[in-house]
Design an enzyme around this catalytic site. Structure first.
Site, PDB file in Angstrom:
ATOM      1  N   ARG A 277     -16.526   0.462  -2.365  1.00 27.58           N
ATOM      2  CA  ARG A 277     -15.530   0.046  -3.044  1.00 27.58           C
ATOM      3  C   ARG A 277     -16.215  -0.646  -3.213  1.00 27.58           C
ATOM      4  O   ARG A 277     -16.712  -2.046  -3.563  1.00 27.58           O
ATOM      5  CB  ARG A 277     -14.559  -0.363  -2.387  1.00 27.58           C
TER       6      ARG A 277
ATOM      7  N   ASP B 186     -16.156  -5.157   8.023  1.00 29.91           N
ATOM      8  CA  ASP B 186     -16.966  -6.379   8.520  1.00 29.91           C
ATOM      9  C   ASP B 186     -16.410  -7.117   9.916  1.00 29.91           C
ATOM     10  O   ASP B 186     -17.687  -7.338  10.020  1.00 29.91           O
ATOM     11  CB  ASP B 186     -16.952  -7.496   7.662  1.00 29.91           C
TER      12      ASP B 186
ATOM     13  N   THR C 139     -14.674  -2.621  -9.924  1.00 32.03           N
ATOM     14  CA  THR C 139     -13.378  -1.943 -10.445  1.00 32.03           C
ATOM     15  C   THR C 139     -12.574  -1.338  -9.194  1.00 32.03           C
ATOM     16  O   THR C 139     -11.720  -0.817  -9.311  1.00 32.03           O
ATOM     17  CB  THR C 139     -14.580  -0.178 -10.479  1.00 32.03           C
TER      18      THR C 139
ATOM     19  N   ASP D 190     -11.598  -7.407   6.096  1.00 27.74           N
ATOM     20  CA  ASP D 190     -12.705  -6.237   6.099  1.00 27.74           C
ATOM     21  C   ASP D 190     -12.594  -5.437   6.916  1.00 27.74           C
ATOM     22  O   ASP D 190     -13.641  -6.146   8.294  1.00 27.74           O
ATOM     23  CB  ASP D 190     -13.885  -7.054   5.132  1.00 27.74           C
TER      24      ASP D 190
END
Ligand code: PRP
Ligand code: URA
Length: 209
Positions: free
Chosen positions: A104, A203, A108, A200
């Protein structure tokens, strides 16, 4: 309109608590995601077709049922979807496995596809697309589109945590794809992260932050 199934089995909800906890380390996080994927696979595959077969028990012949593992394809959206593959393969070891690389764009929030390797005979398979997080829904919608463009027809999406926005996006763009999640959270924050979510997923799985 597709179905949204929230799998709220106590075992899944219990493990999800520790997956969300910021104090859970990568090793435990990986193990928990793997376990929850196995538990969710039980529900996600509930409607798989069975074939008649026969075995001989120690007592005699037995007409029984079998799932043809060859009919299933599990596709992970890289990176974080990798954490859910083994958990499903524990239940369906003969399923074929595919990978779609999507990240991603942090500015944006649009999905960028960089890799795609899928089983060749997609059209005949029940495809389970996996990714722990359904945030804006852009990555999942792009993953589903990639599978459809290569012949996939019967697709279901399995995520750990979804935001309402992500569910809406997938339902609008792919009304034929049922969505299975362990939890639907409140909303997205200004960076497109699910609130409260788990942070995340990539991560935390791979210890990259
Ligand atoms: C995460 C996650 C999903 C995506 C969800 O991947 O694993 O693929 O974000 O967000 P969306 O619904 O708004 O598209 P990320 O882009 O962080 O890539 P990574 O797994 O390679 O770190
Ligand atoms: N991707 C993640 O890994 N987590 C989120 O909350 C949103 C997108």
């Amino acid at each position: 309109m597709s179905k949204v199934c929230i799998i709220d089995h106590p075992l899944i909800q219990h493990k999800l608590t520790f997956i969300r906890d910021r104090n859970t380390n990568s090793k435990d996080f990986r193990e928990l995601v793997d376990e929850v994927a196995t538990l969710m696979a039980y529900e996600v595959t509930r409607d798989l077709k069975l074939e008649d077969t026969e075995v001989i028990t120690p007592i005699g012949p037995c007409k029984t049922k079998i799932i043809s593992g060859q009919d299933v394809g599990v596709v992970a959206i890289l990176r974080a979807g990798l954490g859910m593959i083994d958990g499903i393969l524990k239940l369906i070891p003969n399923a074929k496995v595919g990978y779609i690389g999507i990240y991603r764009d942090p500015e944006t929030l649009q999905p960028v596809e960089y890799y795609c390797k899928l089983p060749v005979d997609l059209a005949h398979r029940e495809i389970v697309l996996v990714d722990p997080m359904l945030a804006t829904g852009g990555s999942a919608a792009a993953g589903i589109q990639a599978i459809k463009e290569r012949g996939g027809k019967k697709i279901r999406l399995m995520c750990l945590i979804a935001a309402p926005e992500g569910i809406r996006t997938v339902q609008e763009r792919h009304p034929d794809v049922d969505i299975y999640v362990a939890a639907v959270d409140e909303c997205l924050n200004s960076h497109g992260y699910i609130v409260p979510g788990l942070g995340d997923a990539g991560d935390r799985l791979f210890g990259t932050k």
